[in-house]
Design a protein around this motif. Structure first.
Motif, PDB file in Angstrom:
ATOM      1  N   LEU A  20       0.719  -1.265  -0.040  1.00 60.11           N
ATOM      2  CA  LEU A  20      -0.091   0.207  -0.071  1.00 60.11           C
ATOM      3  C   LEU A  20       0.693   1.268   0.082  1.00 60.11           C
ATOM      4  O   LEU A  20       0.474   2.417  -0.725  1.00 60.11           O
ATOM      5  CB  LEU A  20      -0.901  -0.008   1.139  1.00 60.11           C
ATOM      6  N   GLY A  21       1.803   1.177   0.828  1.00 58.57           N
ATOM      7  CA  GLY A  21       2.851   2.457   0.776  1.00 58.57           C
ATOM      8  C   GLY A  21       3.423   2.579  -0.591  1.00 58.57           C
ATOM      9  O   GLY A  21       3.654   3.753  -1.081  1.00 58.57           O
ATOM     10  N   LEU A  22       3.698   1.490  -1.285  1.00 57.45           N
ATOM     11  CA  LEU A  22       4.620   1.624  -2.421  1.00 57.45           C
ATOM     12  C   LEU A  22       3.693   2.264  -3.647  1.00 57.45           C
ATOM     13  O   LEU A  22       3.878   2.708  -4.414  1.00 57.45           O
ATOM     14  CB  LEU A  22       5.029   0.220  -3.037  1.00 57.45           C
ATOM     15  N   LEU A  23       2.274   1.909  -3.414  1.00 54.44           N
ATOM     16  CA  LEU A  23       1.308   2.196  -4.491  1.00 54.44           C
ATOM     17  C   LEU A  23       1.167   3.744  -4.227  1.00 54.44           C
ATOM     18  O   LEU A  23       0.671   4.567  -5.006  1.00 54.44           O
ATOM     19  CB  LEU A  23      -0.035   1.420  -4.022  1.00 54.44           C
ATOM     20  N   ARG A  24       1.028   3.939  -3.022  1.00 59.05           N
ATOM     21  CA  ARG A  24       0.841   5.773  -2.793  1.00 59.05           C
ATOM     22  C   ARG A  24       1.956   6.426  -3.226  1.00 59.05           C
ATOM     23  O   ARG A  24       2.057   7.395  -3.658  1.00 59.05           O
ATOM     24  CB  ARG A  24       0.916   5.697  -1.085  1.00 59.05           C
ATOM     25  N   LYS A  25       3.177   5.754  -3.189  1.00 57.32           N
ATOM     26  CA  LYS A  25       4.310   6.481  -3.630  1.00 57.32           C
ATOM     27  C   LYS A  25       4.373   6.621  -4.921  1.00 57.32           C
ATOM     28  O   LYS A  25       4.773   7.596  -5.724  1.00 57.32           O
ATOM     29  CB  LYS A  25       5.604   5.834  -3.139  1.00 57.32           C
ATOM     30  N   GLN A  26       3.896   5.324  -5.737  1.00 56.96           N
ATOM     31  CA  GLN A  26       3.635   5.568  -7.124  1.00 56.96           C
ATOM     32  C   GLN A  26       2.534   6.619  -7.432  1.00 56.96           C
ATOM     33  O   GLN A  26       3.005   7.368  -8.499  1.00 56.96           O
ATOM     34  CB  GLN A  26       3.245   4.434  -7.715  1.00 56.96           C
ATOM     35  N   LEU A  27       1.720   6.713  -7.084  1.00 55.71           N
ATOM     36  CA  LEU A  27       0.662   7.927  -7.183  1.00 55.71           C
ATOM     37  C   LEU A  27       1.019   9.236  -6.767  1.00 55.71           C
ATOM     38  O   LEU A  27       0.840  10.027  -7.833  1.00 55.71           O
ATOM     39  CB  LEU A  27      -0.679   7.667  -6.405  1.00 55.71           C
ATOM     40  N   GLN A  28       1.589   9.506  -5.641  1.00 55.12           N
ATOM     41  CA  GLN A  28       2.227  10.964  -5.371  1.00 55.12           C
ATOM     42  C   GLN A  28       3.416  11.330  -5.597  1.00 55.12           C
ATOM     43  O   GLN A  28       3.785  12.502  -5.964  1.00 55.12           O
ATOM     44  CB  GLN A  28       2.198  10.555  -3.695  1.00 55.12           C
ATOM     45  N   THR A  29       4.495  10.336  -5.967  1.00 51.21           N
ATOM     46  CA  THR A  29       6.094  10.959  -5.908  1.00 51.21           C
ATOM     47  C   THR A  29       6.540   9.622  -6.989  1.00 51.21           C
ATOM     48  O   THR A  29       7.258   9.042  -6.431  1.00 51.21           O
ATOM     49  CB  THR A  29       6.846  10.828  -4.799  1.00 51.21           C
ATOM     50  N   PRO A  30       5.911   9.513  -8.298  1.00 51.70           N
ATOM     51  CA  PRO A  30       6.194   8.606  -9.052  1.00 51.70           C
ATOM     52  C   PRO A  30       7.746   8.724  -9.353  1.00 51.70           C
ATOM     53  O   PRO A  30       8.625   7.621  -9.596  1.00 51.70           O
ATOM     54  CB  PRO A  30       5.637   8.762 -10.088  1.00 51.70           C
ATOM     55  N   GLU A  31       8.433   9.892  -9.442  1.00 52.76           N
ATOM     56  CA  GLU A  31       9.690  10.035  -9.656  1.00 52.76           C
ATOM     57  C   GLU A  31      10.828   9.217  -8.690  1.00 52.76           C
ATOM     58  O   GLU A  31      11.798   8.948  -9.001  1.00 52.76           O
ATOM     59  CB  GLU A  31      10.279  11.391  -9.732  1.00 52.76           C
ATOM     60  N   LYS A  32      10.420   9.144  -7.521  1.00 48.97           N
ATOM     61  CA  LYS A  32      11.062   8.213  -6.292  1.00 48.97           C
ATOM     62  C   LYS A  32      11.429   6.913  -6.922  1.00 48.97           C
ATOM     63  O   LYS A  32      12.289   6.212  -6.895  1.00 48.97           O
ATOM     64  CB  LYS A  32      10.598   8.694  -5.039  1.00 48.97           C
ATOM     65  N   LEU A  33      10.102   6.261  -7.530  1.00 50.66           N
ATOM     66  CA  LEU A  33      10.059   4.978  -7.708  1.00 50.66           C
ATOM     67  C   LEU A  33      11.046   4.881  -9.105  1.00 50.66           C
ATOM     68  O   LEU A  33      11.979   3.827  -9.222  1.00 50.66           O
ATOM     69  CB  LEU A  33       8.771   4.329  -8.289  1.00 50.66           C
ATOM     70  N   VAL A  34      11.115   5.856  -9.833  1.00 52.57           N
ATOM     71  CA  VAL A  34      11.819   5.629 -11.184  1.00 52.57           C
ATOM     72  C   VAL A  34      13.308   5.842 -10.851  1.00 52.57           C
ATOM     73  O   VAL A  34      14.134   5.281 -11.430  1.00 52.57           O
ATOM     74  CB  VAL A  34      11.379   6.954 -12.035  1.00 52.57           C
ATOM     75  N   GLU A  35      13.676   6.855  -9.877  1.00 56.31           N
ATOM     76  CA  GLU A  35      15.041   6.922  -9.336  1.00 56.31           C
ATOM     77  C   GLU A  35      15.570   5.575  -8.593  1.00 56.31           C
ATOM     78  O   GLU A  35      16.623   5.245  -9.275  1.00 56.31           O
ATOM     79  CB  GLU A  35      15.066   8.129  -8.072  1.00 56.31           C
ATOM     80  N   GLU A  36      14.750   5.053  -8.113  1.00 58.35           N
ATOM     81  CA  GLU A  36      15.240   3.663  -7.356  1.00 58.35           C
ATOM     82  C   GLU A  36      15.353   2.602  -8.648  1.00 58.35           C
ATOM     83  O   GLU A  36      16.302   1.617  -8.638  1.00 58.35           O
ATOM     84  CB  GLU A  36      13.996   2.961  -6.562  1.00 58.35           C
ATOM     85  N   TRP A  37      14.245   2.706  -9.837  1.00 58.71           N
ATOM     86  CA  TRP A  37      14.594   1.784 -10.898  1.00 58.71           C
ATOM     87  C   TRP A  37      15.832   2.024 -11.738  1.00 58.71           C
ATOM     88  O   TRP A  37      16.477   1.105 -12.204  1.00 58.71           O
ATOM     89  CB  TRP A  37      13.298   1.765 -11.656  1.00 58.71           C
ATOM     90  N   ASN A  38      16.200   3.154 -11.846  1.00 58.64           N
ATOM     91  CA  ASN A  38      17.548   3.555 -12.620  1.00 58.64           C
ATOM     92  C   ASN A  38      18.975   3.383 -11.529  1.00 58.64           C
ATOM     93  O   ASN A  38      19.616   3.630 -12.191  1.00 58.64           O
ATOM     94  CB  ASN A  38      17.222   4.998 -12.842  1.00 58.64           C
ATOM     95  N   HIS A  39      18.275   3.320 -10.465  1.00 57.56           N
ATOM     96  CA  HIS A  39      19.835   2.960  -9.478  1.00 57.56           C
ATOM     97  C   HIS A  39      20.232   1.515  -9.957  1.00 57.56           C
ATOM     98  O   HIS A  39      19.644   0.393  -9.935  1.00 57.56           O
ATOM     99  CB  HIS A  39      19.644   3.068  -8.008  1.00 57.56           C
ATOM    100  N   PRO A  40      21.774   1.559  -9.923  1.00 56.02           N
ATOM    101  CA  PRO A  40      22.305   0.076 -10.338  1.00 56.02           C
ATOM    102  C   PRO A  40      22.209  -1.100  -9.393  1.00 56.02           C
ATOM    103  O   PRO A  40      22.258  -2.191  -9.534  1.00 56.02           O
ATOM    104  CB  PRO A  40      23.729   0.467 -10.663  1.00 56.02           C
TER     105      PRO A  40
END
Length: 322
Positions: free
Chosen positions: A58-78
């Motif tokens: 649920l927290g991850l879903l909320r992060k995706q909805l409110q601050t998706p750039e943070k998830l993108v940053e994590e995905w781009n991290h090696p």
């Protein structure tokens, strides 16, 4: 604490792996030793794992909805990107926890987890191949999670009757284990600087692939006590014991590290070793004493990690940020 739960780092799903693994250790203890109360302990830890997964999801879903750039940053991290595999591996482990209580629910959860893991694996491997910024210094044991995590999937898959799919994931996991083990060892031995303190606990992940593979191999090959262990099973458990000895020699160095989210890297490998030790004891009875010690150590370790995690989140520990 509310801030953390509202937008947890993807690496927090290592908690689900650890707690699910602890549930499976007590379930295996109950099966091997025929102690009824152990199944109740297993259920308690299993419910805790499910609860933690729901909160984090649920927290991850909320992060995706409110601050998706943070998830993108994590995905781009090696390094952080590999933790996305912990989500699907955690789901498959939850399926293994649920199997004794509900075949139908476990089947749905496992199919979801296996599908998600295939997607995560393909995405991560594509990122490794095409990410121009990737360097040898980025290699670390965390890379085992999405790739070698495949060997976790047969733990529930075989019990649910999905033999061919389980063999598929097992075979892929073994191949990636050999490849990534070479890459990570090369990084640790020849690439400077050394692993940063935040990532040093992830060295415990070396223990997981051979021990999980051992337990999965026994399920896939349907080995009986009368048949004994086949040569490949002997090889897998031997490698598992070797890495256990290796990690014991690192204890002093690990104990000096500050508390990071990466400390949860100790949890699932310890649990997988414990389950493997109980499985090994079915064929080599003297190993039961190793399994008992491992069970006690793993329980104290993971319960301690959970309590320490709650304290760190509550106190807003500066090290507890990702």
């Amino acid at each position: 604490m509310r801030t953390f739960l509202a937008a947890p780092p993807v690496s927090a799903f290592a908690m689900v792996m650890g707690l699910s693994g602890l549930s499976l250790t007590w379930s295996k203890f109950s099966q091997v030793v025929q102690v009824e109360f152990a199944q109740h302990v297993s259920l308690a830890f299993g419910l805790l794992a499910v609860g933690v997964f729901v909160v984090l999801a649920l927290g991850l879903l909320r992060k995706q909805l409110q601050t998706p750039e943070k998830l993108v940053e994590e995905w781009n991290h090696p390094v952080k990107s590999s933790f996305f595999g912990a989500i699907s591996v955690g789901v498959c482990l939850l399926a293994a926890v649920i199997v004794p209580y509900s075949f139908q629910i476990a089947e749905i959860v496992w199919l979801l987890g296996a599908g998600l893991h295939l997607i995560a694996l393909l995405a991560v491997v594509n990122a490794w191949v095409h990410r121009e910024s990737l360097q040898a210094a980025h290699a670390c044991p965390v890379w085992f999670i999405p790739a070698v995590g495949n060997v976790v999937i047969p733990l529930a898959g075989v019990k649910l009757g999905y033999f061919e799919i389980s063999w598929f994931f097992f075979g892929v996991g073994l191949i990636f284990w050999v490849v990534l083990l070479s890459l990570v060892m090369h990084r640790l031995m020849f690439v400077q600087p050394a692993l940063p303190d935040r990532l040093k606990p992830t060295m415990a992940i070396f223990l997981a692939p051979p021990t999980v593979a051992f337990s999965s191999w026994l399920l896939l090959t349907q080995r009986t006590v009368e048949q004994g262990l086949d040569p490949f099973a002997h090889i897998l458990i031997a490698i598992g014991f070797f890495f256990a000895f290796f990690l014991i020699t690192q204890f002093k160095k690990f104990a000096q590290l500050p508390f990071f989210m990466s400390w949860w890297a100790y949890s699932f490998p310890s649990a997988s070793f414990t389950v493997a030790a109980f499985n090994y004891a079915l064929f080599v009875p003297a190993a039961i004493y190793v399994a008992y010690i491992a069970l006690i150590f793993t329980t104290i370790l993971i319960v301690g990690l959970f309590i320490r995690t709650l304290m760190a989140i509550h106190m807003k520990d500066p090290h507890w940020v990702d």
